[in-house]
Design an enzyme around this catalytic site. Structure first.
Site, short mmCIF file in Angstrom:
data_model
loop_
_atom_site.label_atom_id
_atom_site.label_comp_id
_atom_site.label_asym_id
_atom_site.label_seq_id
_atom_site.Cartn_x
_atom_site.Cartn_y
_atom_site.Cartn_z
N GLU A 1 23.30 -9.24 -1.27
CA GLU A 1 23.82 -9.17 -2.65
C GLU A 1 25.28 -8.70 -2.66
OE1 GLU A 1 20.92 -6.81 -4.79
OE2 GLU A 1 19.42 -8.40 -4.65
N HIS B 1 19.99 -3.13 -12.30
CA HIS B 1 19.44 -3.77 -11.10
C HIS B 1 19.90 -2.97 -9.90
CE1 HIS B 1 18.57 -6.69 -7.94
NE2 HIS B 1 19.76 -6.37 -7.46
P1 IDP Z 1 13.33 -4.82 -10.39
O1 IDP Z 1 14.55 -5.10 -11.25
O2 IDP Z 1 12.72 -3.50 -10.71
O3 IDP Z 1 13.60 -5.04 -8.93
P2 IDP Z 1 11.91 -7.38 -10.37
O4 IDP Z 1 10.43 -7.53 -10.27
O5 IDP Z 1 12.74 -7.77 -9.20
O6 IDP Z 1 12.21 -5.88 -10.84
O7 IDP Z 1 12.36 -8.25 -11.64
C1 IDP Z 1 13.71 -8.53 -11.87
C2 IDP Z 1 14.00 -8.36 -13.34
O8 IDP Z 1 13.28 -9.37 -14.08
C3 IDP Z 1 13.52 -7.04 -13.93
O9 IDP Z 1 14.43 -5.99 -13.73
C4 IDP Z 1 13.40 -7.40 -15.39
O10 IDP Z 1 14.69 -7.44 -16.01
C5 IDP Z 1 12.85 -8.81 -15.30
N1 IDP Z 1 11.37 -8.85 -15.31
C6 IDP Z 1 10.56 -8.56 -14.28
N2 IDP Z 1 9.26 -8.70 -14.61
C7 IDP Z 1 9.26 -9.08 -15.89
C8 IDP Z 1 8.21 -9.37 -16.83
O11 IDP Z 1 7.01 -9.32 -16.53
N3 IDP Z 1 8.61 -9.74 -18.09
C9 IDP Z 1 9.92 -9.81 -18.45
N4 IDP Z 1 10.94 -9.54 -17.59
C10 IDP Z 1 10.60 -9.19 -16.35
MG MG Z 2 14.01 -6.80 -7.88
#
Ligand code: IDP
Ligand code: MG
Length: 138
Positions: free
Chosen positions: A127, A116
């Site tokens: 954060e 993350h």
């Molecule tokens: P990021 O980590 O690239 O910022 P975010 O959209 O903020 O992505 O999503 C947070 C976390 O949630 C992702 O890193 C991933 O672990 C999980 N995640 C996001 N979208 C999905 C999905 O469509 N299916 C399963 N897990 C997801």
């Molecule tokens: Mg994110």
């Protein structure tokens, strides 16, 4: 641009022994580690961290995953640290992430995507304040 950001090496990174590789990449890039700590996140803290995703289909799986075993929390600093770290991580879906990025090189499935990184300088500061209150901006 923010000169510091919050990074989480997620449970899959710790379980797979990839924390050293992830830190090595940041250090090689000449980013600096301001703080590093292994910690098991509570559901309460994890839900606050991922509050923007509450109500989405993957939310419960995401909270189960991020709390299943310890993570390594880091504050990483350097010129434009926040966007630089995001670029080094690669896109959210590791199957689409570019080679040379952490997710592109070491992950293939979306939930378990190893890292993350804060998505803006504002989220970086909030954060950092959540996970390392002693480092919060005065
Ligand atoms: P990021 O980590 O690239 O910022 P975010 O959209 O903020 O992505 O999503 C947070 C976390 O949630 C992702 O890193 C991933 O672990 C999980 N995640 C996001 N979208 C999905 C999905 O469509 N299916 C399963 N897990 C997801
Ligand atoms: Mg994110």
């Amino acid at each position: 641009m923010s000169n510091r950001t919050l990074v989480i090496a997620k449970p899959d990174a710790v379980e797979r022994g990839l924390v050293g590789e992830i830190i090595r990449r940041f250090e090689q890039k000449q980013l600096h580690l301001d703080a590093v700590e292994l910690r098991l996140l509570t559901r309460e803290v994890a839900e606050a961290h991922y509050a923007e995703h509450q109500g989405k289909g993957f939310f419960t799986d995401l909270i189960d995953f991020i709390t299943r075993s310890p993570v390594v929390l880091m504050v990483v600093s350097g010129p434009d640290a926040q966007p630089v770290v995001r670029r080094m991580m690669g896109t959210t879906n590791p199957a689409e992430a570019a080679a040379g990025t952490i997710r592109g090189d070491f992950a293939i499935e979306t939930t378990e995507n190893l890292v993350h990184g804060s998505d803006s300088s504002e989220s970086a500061e909030s954060e950092i304040a959540r996970f390392f209150p002693e480092l919060a901006a005065k």
